[in-house]
Design a protein around this motif. Structure first.
Motif, PDB file in Angstrom:
ATOM      1  N   PRO A  16     -11.716   8.371   2.363  1.00 32.49           N
ATOM      2  CA  PRO A  16     -12.885   8.983   3.018  1.00 32.49           C
ATOM      3  C   PRO A  16     -13.900   7.957   3.485  1.00 32.49           C
ATOM      4  N   ALA A  17     -13.862   6.763   2.922  1.00 29.45           N
ATOM      5  CA  ALA A  17     -14.829   5.740   3.333  1.00 29.45           C
ATOM      6  C   ALA A  17     -14.470   5.153   4.686  1.00 29.45           C
ATOM      7  N   ALA A  18     -13.165   4.926   4.926  1.00 30.64           N
ATOM      8  CA  ALA A  18     -12.734   4.274   6.159  1.00 30.64           C
ATOM      9  C   ALA A  18     -12.082   5.239   7.138  1.00 30.64           C
ATOM     10  N   GLY A  19     -11.770   6.455   6.685  1.00 29.53           N
ATOM     11  CA  GLY A  19     -11.111   7.416   7.568  1.00 29.53           C
ATOM     12  C   GLY A  19      -9.696   7.043   7.895  1.00 29.53           C
ATOM     13  N   ARG A  20      -9.075   6.181   7.074  1.00 29.62           N
ATOM     14  CA  ARG A  20      -7.690   5.751   7.313  1.00 29.62           C
ATOM     15  C   ARG A  20      -6.795   6.230   6.188  1.00 29.62           C
ATOM     16  N   SER A  21      -5.498   6.301   6.478  1.00 29.70           N
ATOM     17  CA  SER A  21      -4.538   6.794   5.497  1.00 29.70           C
ATOM     18  C   SER A  21      -4.111   5.689   4.545  1.00 29.70           C
ATOM     19  N   ILE A  22      -3.897   6.078   3.296  1.00 32.71           N
ATOM     20  CA  ILE A  22      -3.356   5.185   2.278  1.00 32.71           C
ATOM     21  C   ILE A  22      -2.012   5.775   1.853  1.00 32.71           C
ATOM     22  N   ALA A  23      -0.958   5.006   1.962  1.00 31.57           N
ATOM     23  CA  ALA A  23       0.382   5.511   1.657  1.00 31.57           C
ATOM     24  C   ALA A  23       0.764   5.169   0.228  1.00 31.57           C
ATOM     25  N   SER A  24       1.336   6.149  -0.456  1.00 31.43           N
ATOM     26  CA  SER A  24       1.858   5.944  -1.802  1.00 31.43           C
ATOM     27  C   SER A  24       3.364   6.151  -1.754  1.00 31.43           C
ATOM     28  N   VAL A  25       4.135   5.145  -2.190  1.00 28.00           N
ATOM     29  CA  VAL A  25       5.597   5.223  -2.167  1.00 28.00           C
ATOM     30  C   VAL A  25       6.104   5.097  -3.596  1.00 28.00           C
ATOM     31  N   LEU A  26       6.767   6.149  -4.091  1.00 32.45           N
ATOM     32  CA  LEU A  26       7.247   6.181  -5.470  1.00 32.45           C
ATOM     33  C   LEU A  26       8.732   6.529  -5.495  1.00 32.45           C
TER      34      LEU A  26
ATOM     35  N   ARG B 245       9.772  23.882  -2.156  1.00 33.13           N
ATOM     36  CA  ARG B 245       9.129  23.239  -1.009  1.00 33.13           C
ATOM     37  C   ARG B 245       7.936  22.415  -1.454  1.00 33.13           C
ATOM     38  N   ALA B 246       7.123  22.971  -2.351  1.00 36.08           N
ATOM     39  CA  ALA B 246       5.927  22.249  -2.801  1.00 36.08           C
ATOM     40  C   ALA B 246       6.300  21.048  -3.655  1.00 36.08           C
ATOM     41  N   ALA B 247       7.309  21.204  -4.539  1.00 34.65           N
ATOM     42  CA  ALA B 247       7.678  20.102  -5.434  1.00 34.65           C
ATOM     43  C   ALA B 247       8.365  18.967  -4.688  1.00 34.65           C
ATOM     44  N   LEU B 248       9.097  19.293  -3.619  1.00 35.50           N
ATOM     45  CA  LEU B 248       9.821  18.271  -2.856  1.00 35.50           C
ATOM     46  C   LEU B 248       9.043  17.796  -1.638  1.00 35.50           C
ATOM     47  N   ASP B 249       7.845  18.288  -1.454  1.00 38.45           N
ATOM     48  CA  ASP B 249       7.028  17.865  -0.313  1.00 38.45           C
ATOM     49  C   ASP B 249       6.782  16.352  -0.373  1.00 38.45           C
ATOM     50  N   GLY B 250       7.091  15.664   0.724  1.00 37.34           N
ATOM     51  CA  GLY B 250       6.916  14.214   0.775  1.00 37.34           C
ATOM     52  C   GLY B 250       8.124  13.435   0.314  1.00 37.34           C
ATOM     53  N   LEU B 251       9.176  14.128  -0.177  1.00 43.76           N
ATOM     54  CA  LEU B 251      10.375  13.434  -0.655  1.00 43.76           C
ATOM     55  C   LEU B 251      11.303  13.167   0.527  1.00 43.76           C
ATOM     56  N   ARG B 252      11.776  11.929   0.647  1.00 42.21           N
ATOM     57  CA  ARG B 252      12.682  11.574   1.743  1.00 42.21           C
ATOM     58  C   ARG B 252      13.548  10.397   1.317  1.00 42.21           C
ATOM     59  N   TRP B 253      14.717  10.313   1.956  1.00 45.84           N
ATOM     60  CA  TRP B 253      15.657   9.245   1.625  1.00 45.84           C
ATOM     61  C   TRP B 253      15.129   7.905   2.094  1.00 45.84           C
TER      62      TRP B 253
ATOM     63  N   ARG C 242      -0.558  17.685  -9.198  1.00 45.83           N
ATOM     64  CA  ARG C 242       0.584  17.008  -8.569  1.00 45.83           C
ATOM     65  C   ARG C 242       0.119  15.822  -7.723  1.00 45.83           C
ATOM     66  N   ARG C 243      -0.947  15.990  -6.962  1.00 44.37           N
ATOM     67  CA  ARG C 243      -1.465  14.880  -6.157  1.00 44.37           C
ATOM     68  C   ARG C 243      -1.890  13.723  -7.044  1.00 44.37           C
ATOM     69  N   SER C 244      -2.473  14.040  -8.177  1.00 41.17           N
ATOM     70  CA  SER C 244      -2.913  12.987  -9.087  1.00 41.17           C
ATOM     71  C   SER C 244      -1.722  12.249  -9.682  1.00 41.17           C
ATOM     72  N   ILE C 245      -0.648  12.990  -9.991  1.00 36.47           N
ATOM     73  CA  ILE C 245       0.561  12.356 -10.520  1.00 36.47           C
ATOM     74  C   ILE C 245       1.165  11.412  -9.485  1.00 36.47           C
ATOM     75  N   LEU C 246       1.208  11.842  -8.233  1.00 35.49           N
ATOM     76  CA  LEU C 246       1.795  11.006  -7.188  1.00 35.49           C
ATOM     77  C   LEU C 246       0.942   9.777  -6.889  1.00 35.49           C
ATOM     78  N   LEU C 247      -0.358   9.907  -7.090  1.00 39.98           N
ATOM     79  CA  LEU C 247      -1.237   8.767  -6.843  1.00 39.98           C
ATOM     80  C   LEU C 247      -1.244   7.807  -8.028  1.00 39.98           C
ATOM     81  N   ARG C 248      -1.103   8.369  -9.241  1.00 40.02           N
ATOM     82  CA  ARG C 248      -1.168   7.522 -10.442  1.00 40.02           C
ATOM     83  C   ARG C 248      -0.294   8.132 -11.550  1.00 40.02           C
ATOM     84  N   PRO C 249       1.007   7.865 -11.521  1.00 44.25           N
ATOM     85  CA  PRO C 249       1.929   8.506 -12.470  1.00 44.25           C
ATOM     86  C   PRO C 249       1.885   7.881 -13.864  1.00 44.25           C
TER      87      PRO C 249
END
Length: 643
Positions: free
Chosen positions: A484-494, A460-468, A390-397
């Motif tokens: 992991p290289a920079a310790g910063r978050s990368i946001a994916s919006v789909l 809950r798991a399938a809708l995790d991260g889903l918001r209007w 699922r994480r891979s799909i959300l990162l690269r569908p």
């Protein structure tokens, strides 16, 4: 136009002022300059006026020779100011930088000075002042003086302020680069690291020469940041390969992470050699990489690990497997899909494998789907693999990954409903996605009022991260990944393939006592649909009246525009032993008008006096003062008072 005579006249008038106005009438050079002015007097009225004032000065019967001299001299200076010009040989060339907005604002000093002081000095209260000013007066932050102060704030002792400054500066444009380069210290501290990151955000590869120029003198964290910044240019591949071999510690890791972002032949020559000797180490640096070669490298490493694991895995095998699972998201293609099929076919075979842990004790093989996910316990292999997919799909569908969960659902014993439902929402019509989710939305059991726990977990798991999301007019998946290289978050919006089928809301607002899904519903409130918001608000209101702790429902009710509060405070207080602070804080968050809030508070106070509600530390005088403030429409303050 030749202005020589005008300059001569002005000089003679100044000499007259120095020598004395009484002697001006006898100055033959002044008369000669006046005569030379006559051609200009015919050309423009202003020159004629200057000539007349000078003649008044020279007249034998001038009553106020000093005043006449001053008038003539003042006009001569004014005329020459309007005729001034500066010129240099050559043409005009552009600096090549875009101009956006003005360099300075018209803000008064009384507004700008406190902001500059808050950004450049230390002391309490600065952070909230700066953030509030940014929210209320964003135009001030376009002023060049404030931008300069923001660059200085990158070194603020209060890390939250420095982080905010970095975030704001990163949204600027490349005209900010001279400020970031000015005073840059390659041997500096965290503020210089932040400068490098802002430069990356603004310029990327365009600042590559600067990164390279600072590298020879750079030390420690600044050096690591500069090395990682080299990932923006494919031309740095050879340099990074060299650094991978010569650097140590954090700088060596930064070189590897940077090299993993490049697709140059030199980079993949290095990874191929490393994968032959240390496949897991090579795969570790492929985390979040979307390169097809990275996918092949990770898939091959997983195949070799599974081939050699056997029936008795070691602690090293467990660590290698965890590292490779972290590297899977972002990878797609035939090799990766084949690897998923092989792992899915194992079913639960690895779930109860164990290995000798610390102290020789047997440790069950338990894994996580992500390095930064500590919200759930480590899971058996068959349960964590669908979450990794699922994480891979959300990162690269990609189409192959989106189709994979449905195929794997028929392989092995593990359930792939979670990634299958996620993929359906992203790629299929709304009605089809709802049909796939419907079995988990239906109530079950003799009382027909509670969904099975397994169904709730899937939803809950399938809708995790889903918001209007108002911008898209539909729910979107917002998922963050840690670089992991920079310790910063990368946001994916789909965005979803289509807005949610309306039946989702019918099911989610059915009163069947599933507390776990109320938080999911709260993230799906459509602000533009007043009727649906009212339905959701009515549902949350009833839930708040009957749940053990209804405090979390208060912001959800306000988001729905709900304004009825009767019974809310009473329901909360009857289930908790409250004190003055609890009541005060609860009232500040509760929806409703001041009159309704006061009425609800009065009802609870009556119950407290009747000893039908238990209280701890209690100050009725303070409560009565708050009620007076409520009736006067004064906001409830959350500081001070006797708790």
């Amino acid at each position: 136009m030749d202005l020589t005579c005008l300059y001569e006249l002005r000089d003679r008038l100044r000499s007259g002022a120095i020598a004395g106005a009484a002697l001006a009438a006898d100055d033959f050079r002044l008369r000669r300059a006046l005569d030379a002015l006559e051609p200009l007097e015919k050309a423009a009225p202003v020159f004629a006026r200057l000539g007349q004032l000078t003649r008044n000065l020279l007249a034998p019967d001038c009553p106020d020779r000093a005043g006449a001299l001053l008038d003539a001299l003042t006009l001569a200076d004014a005329v020459l100011c309007t005729q001034g010009a500066v010129a240099v040989p050559g043409g005009v060339e552009s600096l090549g930088l875009p101009r956006r907005g003005s360099a300075l604002s018209n803000a008064p000093y009384s507004v700008l000075a406190p902001l500059l002081e808050a950004l450049t000095t230390s002391g309490g209260g600065r952070y909230s002042f700066v953030v509030d000013t940014h929210d209320q007066r964003p135009e001030l932050f376009r002023d060049w003086r404030v931008k300069d102060a923001l660059v200085q704030a990158l070194g603020a002792a209060y890390a939250e302020l420095a982080d905010r400054a970095e975030s704001w500066l990163s949204s600027e444009d490349e005209t900010l680069l001279p400020l970031l380069r000015s005073g840059f210290d390659p041997c500096g501290k965290k503020d210089m690291v932040r400068r490098v990151r802002v430069m990356e955000a603004l310029a990327g590869a365009e600042a590559n020469d600067f990164y390279l120029s600072q590298l020879p003198e750079a030390e420690k964290d600044v050096r690591a940041a500069l090395i990682y910044a080299l990932r923006h240019s494919e031309g740095n591949a050879d340099k990074l390969v060299e650094l991978c071999k010569t650097e140590k510690g954090a700088c060596k890791k930064a070189a590897h992470w940077a090299l993993a972002k490049l697709d140059a032949p030199a980079a993949w020559d290095y990874w191929s050699r490393l994968a032959t000797k240390k496949p897991d180490q090579a795969a570790e640096y492929m985390v979040l990489s979307a390169s097809s070669r990275a996918g092949v490298l990770v898939a091959e490493a997983l195949d070799r690990l599974l081939d050699g694991m056997g029936d008795a895995p070691t602690a090293e095998d467990a660590n290698r497997l965890q590292t490779l699972l972290f590297a899977l998201p972002g990878k797609a293609g035939p090799d990766i899909c084949a690897c998923y099929r092989r792992m899915a076919a194992l079913g639960t075979a690895l779930d109860w494998k164990s290995f000798p842990g610390a102290g020789g004790q047997e440790t069950a093989l338990r894994l996580r789907a992500a390095q930064d996910d500590f919200s759930r316990d480590a899971l058996p292999f068959s349960e964590v693999l669908p979450l990794v997919l699922r994480r891979s799909i959300l990162l690269r569908p990609t189409p192959d990954l989106l189709a994979l969960p449905g195929e794997l659902e028929r392989v092995g014993e593990a359930s792939y409903a979670v990634p299958a439902l996620t993929a359906a929402l992203l790629s299929r019509p709304a009605a089809e996605a709802y049909a796939l989710a419907e079995p988990f939305l239906k109530p079950a059991g003799l009382l027909k009022n509670k969904r099975p726990k397994s169904g709730v977990g899937v939803l809950r798991a399938a809708l995790d991260g889903l918001r209007w999301d108002e911008a898209h007019g539909t729910p979107v998946y917002r998922v963050t990944y840690t670089d992991p290289a920079a310790g910063r978050s990368i946001a994916s919006v789909l965005p979803l393939h289509e807005p949610l089928d309306g039946r989702w809301y019918d099911r989610l607002t059915a009163l069947n006592l599933d507390d776990a899904l109320d938080g999911v519903l709260a993230r799906l409130i459509p602000q533009a649909d007043a009727a649906l918001r009212a339905r959701i608000g009515a549902y949350f209101y009833q839930r708040a009246l009957h749940t053990d702790n209804n405090r979390r429902y208060l912001p959800w009710l306000r988001a729905c525009g709900w304004n009825k509060c009767q019974g809310l405070l009473e329901a909360y207080c009857k289930r908790h032993k409250v004190n003055t602070w609890d009541v005060r804080s609860y009232l500040s968050q509760m929806p409703g008008t001041e009159e309704e809030l006061a009425a609800e508070a009065e009802r609870v106070l009556a119950l407290i006096r009747e000893k039908r509600i238990a209280v701890g530390s209690w100050n009725p005088t303070t409560i009565q003062q708050w009620l007076t403030d409520l009736r006067n429409a004064a906001p409830i303050q959350l500081t001070g008072g006797n708790a």
